[in-house]
Design a protein around this motif. Sequence first.
Motif, PDB file in Angstrom:
ATOM      1  N   THR A   1      -9.930  13.800   0.737  1.00  0.00           N
ATOM      2  CA  THR A   1     -11.028  13.563   1.664  1.00  0.00           C
ATOM      3  C   THR A   1     -10.937  12.188   2.323  1.00  0.00           C
ATOM      4  O   THR A   1     -11.525  11.977   3.370  1.00  0.00           O
ATOM      5  CB  THR A   1     -12.380  13.668   0.939  1.00  0.00           C
ATOM      6  N   ALA A   2     -10.215  11.275   1.708  1.00  0.00           N
ATOM      7  CA  ALA A   2     -10.110   9.921   2.245  1.00  0.00           C
ATOM      8  C   ALA A   2      -8.775   9.741   2.964  1.00  0.00           C
ATOM      9  O   ALA A   2      -7.736  10.211   2.495  1.00  0.00           O
ATOM     10  CB  ALA A   2     -10.247   8.893   1.131  1.00  0.00           C
ATOM     11  N   LEU A   3      -8.828   9.048   4.099  1.00  0.00           N
ATOM     12  CA  LEU A   3      -7.621   8.807   4.897  1.00  0.00           C
ATOM     13  C   LEU A   3      -7.656   7.384   5.416  1.00  0.00           C
ATOM     14  O   LEU A   3      -8.712   6.876   5.807  1.00  0.00           O
ATOM     15  CB  LEU A   3      -7.545   9.809   6.056  1.00  0.00           C
ATOM     16  N   TYR A   4      -6.506   6.740   5.402  1.00  0.00           N
ATOM     17  CA  TYR A   4      -6.404   5.322   5.750  1.00  0.00           C
ATOM     18  C   TYR A   4      -5.278   5.118   6.754  1.00  0.00           C
ATOM     19  O   TYR A   4      -4.249   5.785   6.666  1.00  0.00           O
ATOM     20  CB  TYR A   4      -6.077   4.487   4.505  1.00  0.00           C
ATOM     21  N   TRP A   5      -5.465   4.140   7.618  1.00  0.00           N
ATOM     22  CA  TRP A   5      -4.389   3.689   8.498  1.00  0.00           C
ATOM     23  C   TRP A   5      -4.112   2.210   8.200  1.00  0.00           C
ATOM     24  O   TRP A   5      -5.053   1.410   8.053  1.00  0.00           O
ATOM     25  CB  TRP A   5      -4.775   3.828   9.970  1.00  0.00           C
ATOM     26  N   TYR A   6      -2.819   1.893   8.143  1.00  0.00           N
ATOM     27  CA  TYR A   6      -2.372   0.522   7.950  1.00  0.00           C
ATOM     28  C   TYR A   6      -1.311   0.215   9.007  1.00  0.00           C
ATOM     29  O   TYR A   6      -0.653   1.115   9.524  1.00  0.00           O
ATOM     30  CB  TYR A   6      -1.735   0.326   6.565  1.00  0.00           C
ATOM     31  N   ARG A   7      -1.119  -1.075   9.267  1.00  0.00           N
ATOM     32  CA  ARG A   7      -0.060  -1.518  10.170  1.00  0.00           C
ATOM     33  C   ARG A   7       0.829  -2.483   9.404  1.00  0.00           C
ATOM     34  O   ARG A   7       0.318  -3.401   8.744  1.00  0.00           O
ATOM     35  CB  ARG A   7      -0.662  -2.198  11.396  1.00  0.00           C
ATOM     36  N   GLN A   8       2.127  -2.257   9.498  1.00  0.00           N
ATOM     37  CA  GLN A   8       3.076  -3.109   8.803  1.00  0.00           C
ATOM     38  C   GLN A   8       4.038  -3.731   9.801  1.00  0.00           C
ATOM     39  O   GLN A   8       4.862  -3.039  10.400  1.00  0.00           O
ATOM     40  CB  GLN A   8       3.852  -2.314   7.744  1.00  0.00           C
ATOM     41  N   SER A   9       3.923  -5.035   9.953  1.00  0.00           N
ATOM     42  CA  SER A   9       4.852  -5.758  10.809  1.00  0.00           C
ATOM     43  C   SER A   9       6.092  -6.124  10.009  1.00  0.00           C
ATOM     44  O   SER A   9       6.060  -6.145   8.777  1.00  0.00           O
ATOM     45  CB  SER A   9       4.184  -7.020  11.363  1.00  0.00           C
ATOM     46  N   LEU A  10       7.162  -6.426  10.712  1.00  0.00           N
ATOM     47  CA  LEU A  10       8.446  -6.684  10.072  1.00  0.00           C
ATOM     48  C   LEU A  10       8.348  -7.805   9.048  1.00  0.00           C
ATOM     49  O   LEU A  10       7.840  -8.888   9.351  1.00  0.00           O
ATOM     50  CB  LEU A  10       9.483  -7.047  11.147  1.00  0.00           C
ATOM     51  N   GLY A  11       8.786  -7.516   7.833  1.00  0.00           N
ATOM     52  CA  GLY A  11       8.825  -8.539   6.798  1.00  0.00           C
ATOM     53  C   GLY A  11       7.487  -8.826   6.143  1.00  0.00           C
ATOM     54  O   GLY A  11       7.363  -9.790   5.376  1.00  0.00           O
TER      55      GLY A  11
ATOM     56  N   ASN B   1     -16.684   0.691  -4.610  1.00  0.00           N
ATOM     57  CA  ASN B   1     -16.928   1.523  -3.433  1.00  0.00           C
ATOM     58  C   ASN B   1     -16.161   1.076  -2.199  1.00  0.00           C
ATOM     59  O   ASN B   1     -16.440   1.526  -1.110  1.00  0.00           O
ATOM     60  CB  ASN B   1     -18.420   1.551  -3.128  1.00  0.00           C
ATOM     61  N   PHE B   2     -15.245   0.195  -2.380  1.00  0.00           N
ATOM     62  CA  PHE B   2     -14.428  -0.239  -1.259  1.00  0.00           C
ATOM     63  C   PHE B   2     -13.026   0.333  -1.448  1.00  0.00           C
ATOM     64  O   PHE B   2     -12.448   0.221  -2.505  1.00  0.00           O
ATOM     65  CB  PHE B   2     -14.398  -1.756  -1.169  1.00  0.00           C
ATOM     66  N   ASN B   3     -12.525   0.909  -0.418  1.00  0.00           N
ATOM     67  CA  ASN B   3     -11.284   1.649  -0.597  1.00  0.00           C
ATOM     68  C   ASN B   3     -10.081   1.033   0.077  1.00  0.00           C
ATOM     69  O   ASN B   3      -8.977   1.487  -0.133  1.00  0.00           O
ATOM     70  CB  ASN B   3     -11.458   3.086  -0.098  1.00  0.00           C
ATOM     71  N   LYS B   4     -10.248   0.028   0.898  1.00  0.00           N
ATOM     72  CA  LYS B   4      -9.072  -0.520   1.558  1.00  0.00           C
ATOM     73  C   LYS B   4      -8.281  -1.366   0.573  1.00  0.00           C
ATOM     74  O   LYS B   4      -8.836  -1.987  -0.328  1.00  0.00           O
ATOM     75  CB  LYS B   4      -9.453  -1.340   2.775  1.00  0.00           C
ATOM     76  N   PHE B   5      -6.980  -1.353   0.764  1.00  0.00           N
ATOM     77  CA  PHE B   5      -6.084  -2.142  -0.051  1.00  0.00           C
ATOM     78  C   PHE B   5      -5.745  -3.446   0.650  1.00  0.00           C
ATOM     79  O   PHE B   5      -5.580  -3.477   1.868  1.00  0.00           O
ATOM     80  CB  PHE B   5      -4.756  -1.397  -0.283  1.00  0.00           C
ATOM     81  N   TYR B   6      -5.620  -4.489  -0.133  1.00  0.00           N
ATOM     82  CA  TYR B   6      -5.016  -5.734   0.321  1.00  0.00           C
ATOM     83  C   TYR B   6      -3.620  -5.777  -0.287  1.00  0.00           C
ATOM     84  O   TYR B   6      -3.472  -5.654  -1.502  1.00  0.00           O
ATOM     85  CB  TYR B   6      -5.826  -6.931  -0.155  1.00  0.00           C
TER      86      TYR B   6
ATOM     87  N   GLY C   1       3.597  -7.202   4.357  1.00  0.00           N
ATOM     88  CA  GLY C   1       2.954  -6.073   3.706  1.00  0.00           C
ATOM     89  C   GLY C   1       2.029  -5.360   4.680  1.00  0.00           C
ATOM     90  O   GLY C   1       1.651  -5.912   5.718  1.00  0.00           O
ATOM     91  N   PRO C   2       1.675  -4.135   4.359  1.00  0.00           N
ATOM     92  CA  PRO C   2       0.760  -3.392   5.232  1.00  0.00           C
ATOM     93  C   PRO C   2      -0.590  -4.085   5.346  1.00  0.00           C
ATOM     94  O   PRO C   2      -1.085  -4.678   4.384  1.00  0.00           O
ATOM     95  CB  PRO C   2       0.619  -2.043   4.524  1.00  0.00           C
ATOM     96  N   GLU C   3      -1.192  -3.981   6.539  1.00  0.00           N
ATOM     97  CA  GLU C   3      -2.526  -4.516   6.782  1.00  0.00           C
ATOM     98  C   GLU C   3      -3.465  -3.371   7.124  1.00  0.00           C
ATOM     99  O   GLU C   3      -3.146  -2.530   7.968  1.00  0.00           O
ATOM    100  CB  GLU C   3      -2.498  -5.508   7.944  1.00  0.00           C
ATOM    101  N   PHE C   4      -4.612  -3.371   6.504  1.00  0.00           N
ATOM    102  CA  PHE C   4      -5.594  -2.317   6.670  1.00  0.00           C
ATOM    103  C   PHE C   4      -6.127  -2.278   8.100  1.00  0.00           C
ATOM    104  O   PHE C   4      -6.415  -3.318   8.709  1.00  0.00           O
ATOM    105  CB  PHE C   4      -6.752  -2.563   5.701  1.00  0.00           C
ATOM    106  N   LEU C   5      -6.255  -1.062   8.626  1.00  0.00           N
ATOM    107  CA  LEU C   5      -6.851  -0.879   9.946  1.00  0.00           C
ATOM    108  C   LEU C   5      -8.197  -0.165   9.843  1.00  0.00           C
ATOM    109  O   LEU C   5      -9.215  -0.675  10.288  1.00  0.00           O
ATOM    110  CB  LEU C   5      -5.911  -0.059  10.845  1.00  0.00           C
ATOM    111  N   ILE C   6      -8.190   1.039   9.260  1.00  0.00           N
ATOM    112  CA  ILE C   6      -9.391   1.867   9.258  1.00  0.00           C
ATOM    113  C   ILE C   6      -9.323   2.868   8.118  1.00  0.00           C
ATOM    114  O   ILE C   6      -8.241   3.263   7.679  1.00  0.00           O
ATOM    115  CB  ILE C   6      -9.554   2.590  10.620  1.00  0.00           C
ATOM    116  N   TYR C   7     -10.498   3.253   7.631  1.00  0.00           N
ATOM    117  CA  TYR C   7     -10.608   4.182   6.515  1.00  0.00           C
ATOM    118  C   TYR C   7     -11.627   5.257   6.879  1.00  0.00           C
ATOM    119  O   TYR C   7     -12.731   4.944   7.354  1.00  0.00           O
ATOM    120  CB  TYR C   7     -11.018   3.411   5.261  1.00  0.00           C
ATOM    121  N   PHE C   8     -11.253   6.516   6.671  1.00  0.00           N
ATOM    122  CA  PHE C   8     -12.143   7.650   6.880  1.00  0.00           C
ATOM    123  C   PHE C   8     -12.507   8.281   5.540  1.00  0.00           C
ATOM    124  O   PHE C   8     -11.656   8.466   4.675  1.00  0.00           O
ATOM    125  CB  PHE C   8     -11.442   8.737   7.716  1.00  0.00           C
ATOM    126  N   GLN C   9     -13.772   8.616   5.407  1.00  0.00           N
ATOM    127  CA  GLN C   9     -14.202   9.479   4.320  1.00  0.00           C
ATOM    128  C   GLN C   9     -14.744  10.730   5.000  1.00  0.00           C
ATOM    129  O   GLN C   9     -15.799  10.692   5.631  1.00  0.00           O
ATOM    130  CB  GLN C   9     -15.272   8.800   3.465  1.00  0.00           C
TER     131      GLN C   9
END
Lengths: 115, 115
Positions: free
Chosen positions: A30-40, B99-104, A42-50
């Motif tokens: 039910t939960a979906l997340y988008w992250y952005r990873q620039s070169l070199g 209740n927070f789901n984003k990852f750092y 770690g991924p950075e959080f963008l948005i989270y859907f429940q």
Amino acid sequence: GAGVSQTPSNKVTEKGKYVELRCDPISGHTALYWYRQSLGQGPEFLIYFQGTGAADDSGLPNDRFFAVRPEGSVSTLKIQRTERGDSAVYLCASSLGGQGKNIQYFGAGTRLSVL
Amino acid sequence: AQKITQTQPGMFVQEKEAVTLDCTYDTSDPSYGLFWYKQPSSGEMIFLIYQGSYDQQNATEGRYSLNFQKARKSANLVISASQLGDSAMYFCAMREGENFNKFYFGSGTKLNVKP
């Protein structure tokens, strides 16, 4: 079972164009997340859907970025007026949601190149 | 302040030896989860191991174990009996609160296993 699927795997576009990136989560998540990873980095959080709603969009960098999940399954990340700085790998993840361990399972990503 | 710090950009280990990848975290929330992911050159993030802040024992998953030192806010990953296939980027991540789901994510450690 099938994992998280992201399409396309690679996208090359010109500065100023509009792009859509698609994510198909694991069935039943039910939960979906988008992250952005620039070169070199770690991924950075963008948005989270429940479900269908965006529960947390605090990571979207500006109003050129938008994401939807109209039926609570597939999600599309939309980027308007792309800039060269948008070039990165965009990762999607899904999870069962809720509290506790709530492991996020990731797709292979879409590599976006803005020329 | 950085939520997750990985101070080793690159590490080398001899095949069949053990290796420790460092991770420190920063949070004031008493409830949090710590995760390690492996990212091979294919790009997909593979979940390895999880440690909850209230877990009394260090987590183990096969050849992976997590050296959790709460007072020092460290969550180091130990890989025993390294294999050539362990060569990859390794990311430490944290989820704050129930209740927070984003990852750092941290910036990652590139592990190279030498034959």
